[in-house]
Motif scaffolding. Structure first.
Motif, PDB file in Angstrom:
ATOM      1  N   THR A 192       0.830  -1.212   0.000  1.00 23.59           N
ATOM      2  CA  THR A 192       0.000   0.000   0.000  1.00 23.59           C
ATOM      3  C   THR A 192       0.863   1.259   0.000  1.00 23.59           C
ATOM      4  O   THR A 192       0.510   2.269   0.589  1.00 23.59           O
ATOM      5  N   ASN A 214      -2.577  -5.579   2.264  1.00 24.33           N
ATOM      6  CA  ASN A 214      -1.371  -5.522   3.088  1.00 24.33           C
ATOM      7  C   ASN A 214      -1.587  -6.465   4.267  1.00 24.33           C
ATOM      8  O   ASN A 214      -2.673  -7.036   4.408  1.00 24.33           O
ATOM      9  N   HIS A 216      -1.630  -5.574   7.320  1.00 30.61           N
ATOM     10  CA  HIS A 216      -2.188  -4.777   8.422  1.00 30.61           C
ATOM     11  C   HIS A 216      -3.225  -3.821   7.847  1.00 30.61           C
ATOM     12  O   HIS A 216      -3.234  -3.588   6.630  1.00 30.61           O
ATOM     13  N   TYR A 236      -4.937  -9.086   4.351  1.00 31.65           N
ATOM     14  CA  TYR A 236      -4.993 -10.520   4.006  1.00 31.65           C
ATOM     15  C   TYR A 236      -4.732 -11.435   5.198  1.00 31.65           C
ATOM     16  O   TYR A 236      -4.947 -12.635   5.119  1.00 31.65           O
ATOM     17  N   THR A 277      11.129  -4.789  -4.537  1.00 31.66           N
ATOM     18  CA  THR A 277      12.405  -5.456  -4.275  1.00 31.66           C
ATOM     19  C   THR A 277      12.706  -5.371  -2.783  1.00 31.66           C
ATOM     20  O   THR A 277      12.535  -4.323  -2.169  1.00 31.66           O
ATOM     21  N   SER A 304       9.792  -6.451 -13.921  1.00 33.39           N
ATOM     22  CA  SER A 304       9.814  -5.188 -14.669  1.00 33.39           C
ATOM     23  C   SER A 304      10.527  -4.105 -13.878  1.00 33.39           C
ATOM     24  O   SER A 304      10.240  -3.892 -12.701  1.00 33.39           O
ATOM     25  N   ASP A 306      12.132   0.046 -14.074  1.00 35.92           N
ATOM     26  CA  ASP A 306      12.343   1.359 -14.700  1.00 35.92           C
ATOM     27  C   ASP A 306      11.354   1.599 -15.849  1.00 35.92           C
ATOM     28  O   ASP A 306      10.326   0.936 -15.968  1.00 35.92           O
TER      29      ASP A 306
HETATM   30  P1  NAP Z   1       6.999   1.299  -0.237  1.00 37.17           P
HETATM   31  O1  NAP Z   1       6.223   2.502   0.119  1.00 37.17           O
HETATM   32  O2  NAP Z   1       8.028   0.793   0.710  1.00 37.17           O
HETATM   33  O3  NAP Z   1       5.961   0.134  -0.583  1.00 37.17           O
HETATM   34  C1  NAP Z   1       6.121  -1.198  -0.250  1.00 37.17           C
HETATM   35  C2  NAP Z   1       4.793  -1.669   0.277  1.00 37.17           C
HETATM   36  O4  NAP Z   1       4.839  -3.071   0.459  1.00 37.17           O
HETATM   37  C3  NAP Z   1       4.461  -1.042   1.630  1.00 37.17           C
HETATM   38  O5  NAP Z   1       3.130  -0.616   1.624  1.00 37.17           O
HETATM   39  C4  NAP Z   1       4.657  -2.197   2.596  1.00 37.17           C
HETATM   40  O6  NAP Z   1       3.810  -2.126   3.725  1.00 37.17           O
HETATM   41  C5  NAP Z   1       4.233  -3.363   1.714  1.00 37.17           C
HETATM   42  N1  NAP Z   1       4.690  -4.638   2.216  1.00 37.17           N
HETATM   43  C6  NAP Z   1       5.901  -4.977   2.686  1.00 37.17           C
HETATM   44  N2  NAP Z   1       5.901  -6.286   3.041  1.00 37.17           N
HETATM   45  C7  NAP Z   1       4.647  -6.739   2.807  1.00 37.17           C
HETATM   46  C8  NAP Z   1       4.015  -7.996   2.956  1.00 37.17           C
HETATM   47  N3  NAP Z   1       4.666  -9.034   3.449  1.00 37.17           N
HETATM   48  N4  NAP Z   1       2.726  -8.091   2.606  1.00 37.17           N
HETATM   49  C9  NAP Z   1       2.044  -7.040   2.086  1.00 37.17           C
HETATM   50  N5  NAP Z   1       2.590  -5.833   1.925  1.00 37.17           N
HETATM   51  C10 NAP Z   1       3.876  -5.690   2.273  1.00 37.17           C
HETATM   52  O7  NAP Z   1       7.751   1.525  -1.615  1.00 37.17           O
HETATM   53  P2  NAP Z   1       7.250   2.119  -3.010  1.00 37.17           P
HETATM   54  O8  NAP Z   1       7.989   3.370  -3.274  1.00 37.17           O
HETATM   55  O9  NAP Z   1       5.771   2.092  -3.116  1.00 37.17           O
HETATM   56  O10 NAP Z   1       7.885   1.017  -3.980  1.00 37.17           O
HETATM   57  C11 NAP Z   1       7.417  -0.320  -3.942  1.00 37.17           C
HETATM   58  C12 NAP Z   1       8.527  -1.297  -4.192  1.00 37.17           C
HETATM   59  O11 NAP Z   1       8.935  -1.203  -5.544  1.00 37.17           O
HETATM   60  C13 NAP Z   1       9.797  -1.092  -3.366  1.00 37.17           C
HETATM   61  O12 NAP Z   1      10.319  -2.357  -3.033  1.00 37.17           O
HETATM   62  C14 NAP Z   1      10.736  -0.390  -4.324  1.00 37.17           C
HETATM   63  O13 NAP Z   1      12.083  -0.631  -4.025  1.00 37.17           O
HETATM   64  C15 NAP Z   1      10.350  -1.031  -5.616  1.00 37.17           C
HETATM   65  N6  NAP Z   1      10.579  -0.234  -6.822  1.00 37.17           N
HETATM   66  C16 NAP Z   1      10.733  -0.937  -7.949  1.00 37.17           C
HETATM   67  C17 NAP Z   1      10.918  -0.273  -9.139  1.00 37.17           C
HETATM   68  C18 NAP Z   1      11.055  -1.042 -10.403  1.00 37.17           C
HETATM   69  O14 NAP Z   1      11.326  -0.414 -11.440  1.00 37.17           O
HETATM   70  N7  NAP Z   1      10.853  -2.360 -10.382  1.00 37.17           N
HETATM   71  C19 NAP Z   1      10.928   1.137  -9.159  1.00 37.17           C
HETATM   72  C20 NAP Z   1      10.706   1.830  -7.988  1.00 37.17           C
HETATM   73  C21 NAP Z   1      10.510   1.126  -6.806  1.00 37.17           C
HETATM   74  P3  NAP Z   1       4.120  -1.280   5.076  1.00 37.17           P
HETATM   75  O15 NAP Z   1       5.420  -0.561   4.865  1.00 37.17           O
HETATM   76  O16 NAP Z   1       2.948  -0.383   5.173  1.00 37.17           O
HETATM   77  O17 NAP Z   1       4.129  -2.271   6.162  1.00 37.17           O
END
Ligand code: NAP
Ligand code: ZN
Length: 362
Positions: A192, A214, A216, A236, A277, A304, A306
């Motif tokens: 989220t 999520n 929570h 969930y 990641t 996927s 960037d």
């Molecule tokens: P973020 O705010 O840290 O989002 C990650 C989300 O995943 C948070 O809401 C977190 O929940 C949730 N989460 C963690 N463990 C979980 C689990 N076991 N079950 C359900 N939810 C869970 O980061 P963001 O900026 O939105 O980015 C999301 C992800 O994409 C990051 O890992 C980032 O590094 C990656 N990313 C990838 C790319 C790409 O090109 N592939 C580009 C940018 C970012 P809570 O923190 O609320 O507990």
């Protein structure tokens, strides 16, 4: 040479200092001043010293952070890209190397890893009072009304790229429902955070029944936003959903156990986008039945990363449209605004945060 007031991090050792470093930018054709710079987990990871892929530009012991930004052009030498003084622009983060994908405009699909990313790998980022750039890496924002939400262009371009891949792979079978639409198809987004919210909006645009989850509950503000977009949330760990399964699973958590939990409920010809990641997430077991499930149901796993210039352009178009469709609600994705002097944003994350930005007018 110009003095630059920067947030710097001696990556990859970790720790943050707020100090002046000298970066040569005055000879660059375009000089920019940030309006907003966004913060994400990558910035926080670099500051913490937990991202060992981050490194400083050649000849520097510091790295100016920042890859999500929207900027004002302070001055521009005449150029064929139409970038002029006073324009509002979004700078592209990834800069090409020499591989075929890079030299043909698709550094998002770089084949040898020899590219750079502003504020992350070998190139100073955008969290500076001023910086220089080349016009070819700047995208013009059409109107001042995009000044705020335009800072979401960079995170949204990742979503646009993932959907480009989805469009390609979903053609392998009939992916629509009996009405020829996606209104009976279900997408689930794990996580989220800000990327998850952008994915949710995009899934709604496609017409999916869209759910987000999520481990929570989430706060009222987030619930309200999701409600506006017609997206349902569930925790969930508590709620038991029906068994009709998922046609599209999008993971932003990077947690293998959670990914497998939802992958096991993925329907025939379903697609699973792996986006989040988390190198320190615990391992999970996969058995023969899981492999059978993936094979027998023609499930496609998509990694996927960037996005290219074309995805920044798509992101800008979507944001312009959402700005009209959702009105001020889209601005509520930007939940926190920090002054450049307040470096606490790099070390703490408010539970209410969707997107935090640094407001460079402060
Ligand atoms: P973020 O705010 O840290 O989002 C990650 C989300 O995943 C948070 O809401 C977190 O929940 C949730 N989460 C963690 N463990 C979980 C689990 N076991 N079950 C359900 N939810 C869970 O980061 P963001 O900026 O939105 O980015 C999301 C992800 O994409 C990051 O890992 C980032 O590094 C990656 N990313 C990838 C790319 C790409 O090109 N592939 C580009 C940018 C970012 P809570 O923190 O609320 O507990
Ligand atoms: Zn390359």
């Amino acid at each position: 040479m110009g003095r630059v007031y920067s947030i710097t991090s001696p990556a990859p050792k970790g720790g943050i200092s707020y100090k002046q470093i000298t970066v040569d930018y005055e000879n660059m054709p375009v000089i920019l001043k940030p309006i907003y710079t966004g913060i994400c987990g990558t910035d926080r990871g670099i500051v913490k010293g937990s991202l060992n892929f981050a490194y400083c530009p050649l000849g520097y012991g510091d790295l100016a952070l920042g890859h999500e930004s929207i900027c004002r052009v302070i001055s521009a030498k005449s150029n064929k890209y139409g970038i002029r003084s006073g324009d509002i622009v979004v700078p592209i983060v990834r800069r090409p190397g020499q591989c075929l994908n890079c030299i043909t405009g698709r550094s998002d699909n770089c084949s040898d890893g020899d590219k750079h990313e502003a504020g992350v790998t070998g190139m100073h980022g955008f969290m500076r009072e001023e910086f220089g750039d080349s016009p070819e890496y700047l995208l013009k924002v059409s109107s001042d009304t995009m000044k705020e939400v335009g800072v979401l262009t960079e995170p949204l371009k990742n979503v646009e790229k993932a959907f480009e891949v989805y469009d390609l792979v979903s053609r392998r079978s009939i992916s629509t429902d009996r009405f020829g639409s996606l209104s009976e198809k279900r997408a689930i987004i794990i996580g989220t955070g800000s990327e998850a919210f952008l994915y949710a909006l995009k899934c709604r645009d496609y017409g999916f029944q869209t759910l987000i989850t999520n481990r929570h509950p989430i706060d009222d503000l987030k619930m309200k936003f999701l409600d506006t977009a017609g997206v349902q949330f569930f925790d969930y760990t508590k709620e038991h959903r029906d068994e009709s399964g998922w046609d599209l699973v999008i993971d932003t958590s990077g947690d293998p156990g959670t990914i497998m939990r939802f992958l096991r409920k993925t329907n025939n010809n379903g697609n699973v986008i792996l986006f989040g990641t988390n190198g320190s997430a615990p391992a999970t077991g996969i058995d023969g039945q899981d492999i059978d499930h993936i094979i027998e149901r023609n499930i496609f796993l998509i990694g996927s990363v960037d996005g290219a210039r074309v995805h920044y352009e798509l992101a800008l178009k979507d944001l312009e449209r959402w700005n009209v469709q959702y009105g001020d609600k889209i601005k509520s994705l930007i939940t926190h605004r920090y002054s450049p002097d307040d470096t606490s944003v790099f070390t703490k994350k408010d539970p209410l945060e969707i997107k935090s930005v640094i407001d460079w007018s402060k």
